[in-house]
Design an enzyme around this catalytic site. Structure first.
Site, mmCIF file in Angstrom:
data_model
loop_
_atom_site.group_PDB
_atom_site.id
_atom_site.type_symbol
_atom_site.label_atom_id
_atom_site.label_comp_id
_atom_site.label_asym_id
_atom_site.label_seq_id
_atom_site.Cartn_x
_atom_site.Cartn_y
_atom_site.Cartn_z
ATOM 1 N N VAL A 82 0.682 -1.160 -0.006
ATOM 2 C CA VAL A 82 -0.078 0.014 -0.079
ATOM 3 C C VAL A 82 0.976 1.307 -0.035
ATOM 4 O O VAL A 82 1.414 1.501 0.775
ATOM 5 C CB VAL A 82 -0.929 0.015 1.233
ATOM 6 C CG1 VAL A 82 -1.878 1.027 1.286
ATOM 7 C CG2 VAL A 82 -1.982 -1.239 1.503
ATOM 8 N N LYS A 83 0.605 2.076 -1.021
ATOM 9 C CA LYS A 83 1.548 3.410 -1.258
ATOM 10 C C LYS A 83 0.758 4.659 -0.462
ATOM 11 O O LYS A 83 -0.591 4.682 -0.895
ATOM 12 C CB LYS A 83 1.831 3.566 -2.819
ATOM 13 C CG LYS A 83 2.817 4.627 -3.008
ATOM 14 C CD LYS A 83 2.969 4.526 -4.369
ATOM 15 C CE LYS A 83 4.163 5.364 -4.917
ATOM 16 N NZ LYS A 83 4.029 5.473 -6.361
#
Length: 212
Positions: A82-83
């Protein structure tokens, strides 16, 4: 140093993957929008092709929204990272993800202290942007050196992804300065194996062979 590709284009990912060098993929909302495809469906395509980390960015600006989106993204495939943007709300989300065992990539990092904050919040990766710093007259490569030194001195278990790569020299210098990963546009990946003396050498070998 490992190589990631920075794209959401499935054909570019396939071509880079065929080289046998690809360890992961990074995407962002701009890259996905450019493709004009369903975000989650494209992530399924990418994660089925590439077994390494695939960064997928949240678009919410508040921690609660980021956590909700991030959990949905992480559920798509086990190799989704997850960015999260480097903001105070982003740090809250990163801390929550860390507690749940969800890997994270903190993006839009432009200072060493931002990278340190990301590390302390529990991020898996931190992404300093070289090209964008160069654009405003700062030295993005110096930032890589600073972050690498801080992580080494304080024994922090987090990897540096050199991002906003503009040319092959960025890749070389990032490797020398301690980046663990470079995430590279397909155009630059295509340039990495090229050198005029290589072409000249091949031409001479073929000429000599054909004239034997």
């Amino acid at each position: 140093m490992k190589f990631f590709i920075d794209t959401a284009n499935i054909n570019e990912i396939r071509e880079a993957n065929d080289l046998g060098i690809l360890a992961g993929v990074t995407t962002n909302p701009s890259l996905v929008a450019k493709e004009g495809v369903d975000f989650h469906e494209r992530l399924r395509e990418i994660t089925s092709l590439v077994k390494g980390s695939v960064s997928a960015e949240v678009v919410a600006l508040d921690a609660e929204g980021m956590i909700k989106e991030g959990k949905e993204l992480a559920a798509i495939a086990p190799n989704i990272t997850v960015k999260v943007p480097m903001t105070t709300e982003g740090l809250k989300a990163v801390h929550a993800f860390h507690q749940e065992g969800i890997t994270t990539n903190v993006t839009l990092v432009f200072s060493a202290v931002q990278a340190l904050l990301a590390a302390r919040a529990g991020a898996t990766y931190v992404s300093p942007f070289l090209g964008r710093l160069d654009d405003i007259g700062h030295d993005g490569l110096d930032l890589i050196s600073q972050i690498a030194e801080i992580f080494h001195v304080h024994d922090l278990d987090i990897q540096i992804i050199a991002a906003s790569i503009r040319h092959p020299q960025h890749v070389t210098e990032a490797a020398l300065r301690g980046a663990h990963i470079a995430t590279i546009p397909f155009k630059v990946i295509s340039q990495l194996s090229k050198h005029p003396l290589t072409d000249k050498g091949i031409e001479q070998f073929l000429k000599d062979w054909n004239n034997r």
